[in-house]
Design a protein around this motif. Structure first.
Motif, PDB file in Angstrom:
ATOM      1  N   LEU A  38       0.830  -1.206   0.000  1.00 44.61           N
ATOM      2  CA  LEU A  38       0.000   0.000   0.000  1.00 44.61           C
ATOM      3  C   LEU A  38       0.869   1.262   0.000  1.00 44.61           C
ATOM      4  N   LEU A  39       1.996   1.215   0.705  1.00 44.85           N
ATOM      5  CA  LEU A  39       2.922   2.358   0.675  1.00 44.85           C
ATOM      6  C   LEU A  39       3.477   2.581  -0.732  1.00 44.85           C
ATOM      7  N   ILE A  40       3.795   1.493  -1.418  1.00 43.78           N
ATOM      8  CA  ILE A  40       4.303   1.590  -2.790  1.00 43.78           C
ATOM      9  C   ILE A  40       3.250   2.229  -3.693  1.00 43.78           C
ATOM     10  N   GLN A  41       2.012   1.783  -3.553  1.00 43.72           N
ATOM     11  CA  GLN A  41       0.930   2.335  -4.370  1.00 43.72           C
ATOM     12  C   GLN A  41       0.711   3.806  -4.058  1.00 43.72           C
ATOM     13  N   SER A  42       0.749   4.165  -2.795  1.00 42.86           N
ATOM     14  CA  SER A  42       0.581   5.558  -2.393  1.00 42.86           C
ATOM     15  C   SER A  42       1.737   6.408  -2.912  1.00 42.86           C
ATOM     16  N   HIS A  43       2.952   5.897  -2.791  1.00 45.11           N
ATOM     17  CA  HIS A  43       4.157   6.599  -3.234  1.00 45.11           C
ATOM     18  C   HIS A  43       4.156   6.834  -4.752  1.00 45.11           C
ATOM     19  N   SER A  44       3.733   5.813  -5.496  1.00 39.22           N
ATOM     20  CA  SER A  44       3.795   5.890  -6.958  1.00 39.22           C
ATOM     21  C   SER A  44       2.515   6.419  -7.602  1.00 39.22           C
ATOM     22  N   GLY A  45       1.416   6.386  -6.855  1.00 36.57           N
ATOM     23  CA  GLY A  45       0.141   6.823  -7.417  1.00 36.57           C
ATOM     24  C   GLY A  45      -0.467   5.833  -8.396  1.00 36.57           C
ATOM     25  N   GLN A  46      -0.015   4.588  -8.340  1.00 33.85           N
ATOM     26  CA  GLN A  46      -0.562   3.555  -9.219  1.00 33.85           C
ATOM     27  C   GLN A  46      -0.565   2.199  -8.510  1.00 33.85           C
ATOM     28  N   THR A  47      -1.349   1.277  -9.052  1.00 36.44           N
ATOM     29  CA  THR A  47      -1.382  -0.066  -8.481  1.00 36.44           C
ATOM     30  C   THR A  47      -0.089  -0.785  -8.831  1.00 36.44           C
ATOM     31  N   LEU A  48       0.191  -1.845  -8.088  1.00 38.28           N
ATOM     32  CA  LEU A  48       1.379  -2.644  -8.370  1.00 38.28           C
ATOM     33  C   LEU A  48       1.326  -3.195  -9.787  1.00 38.28           C
ATOM     34  N   GLN A  49       0.146  -3.696 -10.191  1.00 38.62           N
ATOM     35  CA  GLN A  49       0.011  -4.258 -11.536  1.00 38.62           C
ATOM     36  C   GLN A  49       0.245  -3.192 -12.607  1.00 38.62           C
ATOM     37  N   SER A  50      -0.214  -1.961 -12.359  1.00 39.84           N
ATOM     38  CA  SER A  50       0.014  -0.876 -13.314  1.00 39.84           C
ATOM     39  C   SER A  50       1.495  -0.576 -13.466  1.00 39.84           C
ATOM     40  N   ILE A  51       2.229  -0.621 -12.357  1.00 40.39           N
ATOM     41  CA  ILE A  51       3.677  -0.398 -12.423  1.00 40.39           C
ATOM     42  C   ILE A  51       4.329  -1.483 -13.266  1.00 40.39           C
ATOM     43  N   ILE A  63      11.140   0.840  -6.840  1.00 42.30           N
ATOM     44  CA  ILE A  63      10.241   1.619  -5.981  1.00 42.30           C
ATOM     45  C   ILE A  63      10.113   0.940  -4.617  1.00 42.30           C
ATOM     46  N   GLU A  64       9.981  -0.378  -4.629  1.00 42.99           N
ATOM     47  CA  GLU A  64       9.859  -1.123  -3.387  1.00 42.99           C
ATOM     48  C   GLU A  64      11.093  -0.919  -2.510  1.00 42.99           C
ATOM     49  N   GLU A  65      12.269  -1.000  -3.107  1.00 41.53           N
ATOM     50  CA  GLU A  65      13.507  -0.800  -2.341  1.00 41.53           C
ATOM     51  C   GLU A  65      13.533   0.600  -1.725  1.00 41.53           C
TER      52      GLU A  65
END
Length: 177
Positions: A38-51, A63-65
Motif C-alpha cells: 500500500l505504501l508503494i501504491q501511495s508513493h507511486s500513485g498507481q497499483t502494483l500491476q500498473s507499475i 520503488i519497493e527498495e
C-alpha cells in the motif's frame, strides 16, 4: 550494542497471508500495522500491476527498495511485498530493528490462494513461471528470515500464535507482547 528489534517484518510469497496475519499480529500485540504494498501504491500513485504493466518488474522492485529503505518505524508489524527480499539493502535496513518472519507455504497453496497471478502485480521476469519464481524466492526468504513459520494446513489464528511465540522467545530480541 545493537538496537532492540521492536518490529515484526513478514516476508513470503503472495498468498502466504502477510497482510491478513499482519493485522492479526498488530491487534494481538497492540502494535501498529503497515502494508508496504500500500505504501508503494501511495508513493507511486498507481497499483502494483500498473507499475509492472507500464514500467516492468524492475521498476516495481526499485520503488519497493526505495519505500522499504525510507521506512523508519518502531512498534509495527510490517507486511512486505513478496519481492522485498530481492533488495539486500532494504532487507538489511529492516533487520536493524525487526524480527524477520518467513511465512512458508507450499507452491500448491500459493496457486490455490492467488489464482490468476497475472492480476496480482507480482514482480517477476516476463518468461518466469510461478514455480521458477517460488524456487528462486524460497532461498531468499530463508536467507533473511530470523524465524520460519510453516503456514500449511493451519488457521490464521494458529499461525499468528506461532509467530507471537517465536517473537517472544527468539534470542534476537523479545517483543513486548
Amino acid at each position: 550494542m545493537s538496537s532492540p528489534r521492536n518490529n515484526v517484518v513478514l516476508i513470503g510469497m503472495p498468498g502466504s497471508g502477510k497482510s491478513t496475519l499482519g493485522v492479526l499480529l498488530a491487534k494481538a500485540g497492540a502494535l501498529d500495522f503497515v502494508d508496504t504494498d500500500l505504501l508503494i501504491q501511495s508513493h507511486s500513485g498507481q497499483t502494483l500491476q500498473s507499475i509492472v504493466d507500464g514500467e516492468g518488474y524492475e521498476a516495481l522492485r526499485r520503488i519497493e527498495e526505495q519505500v522499504l529503505c525510507n521506512l523508519n518505524v518502531t512498534g509495527h508489524v510490517i507486511a512486505t511485498g513478496g519481492s522485498a527480499v530481492y533488495s539486500d539493502r532494504a532487507m538489511q535496513h529492516l533487520k536493524q530493528n525487526s524480527i524477520i518472519v518467513f511465512l512458508d507455504i507450499s507452491l500448491t497453496t500459493v496457486r490455490q490462494r492467488i489464482g490468476d497471478f497475472s492480476l496480482r502485480g507480482i514482480s517477476k521476469r516476463p518468461e518466469q513461471t510461478l514455480e521458477d519464481l517460488f524456487t528462486e524466492r524460497h532461498g531468499l526468504y530463508t536467507r533473511y528470515a530470523d524465524v520460519v513459520v510453516n503456514g500449511e494446513h493451519k488457521s490464521q489464528n494458529q499461525v499468528c500464535e506461532e509467530i507471537l511465540k517465536a517473537a517472544m522467545t527468539t534470542e534476537i530480541g523479545a517483543l513486548a507482547f
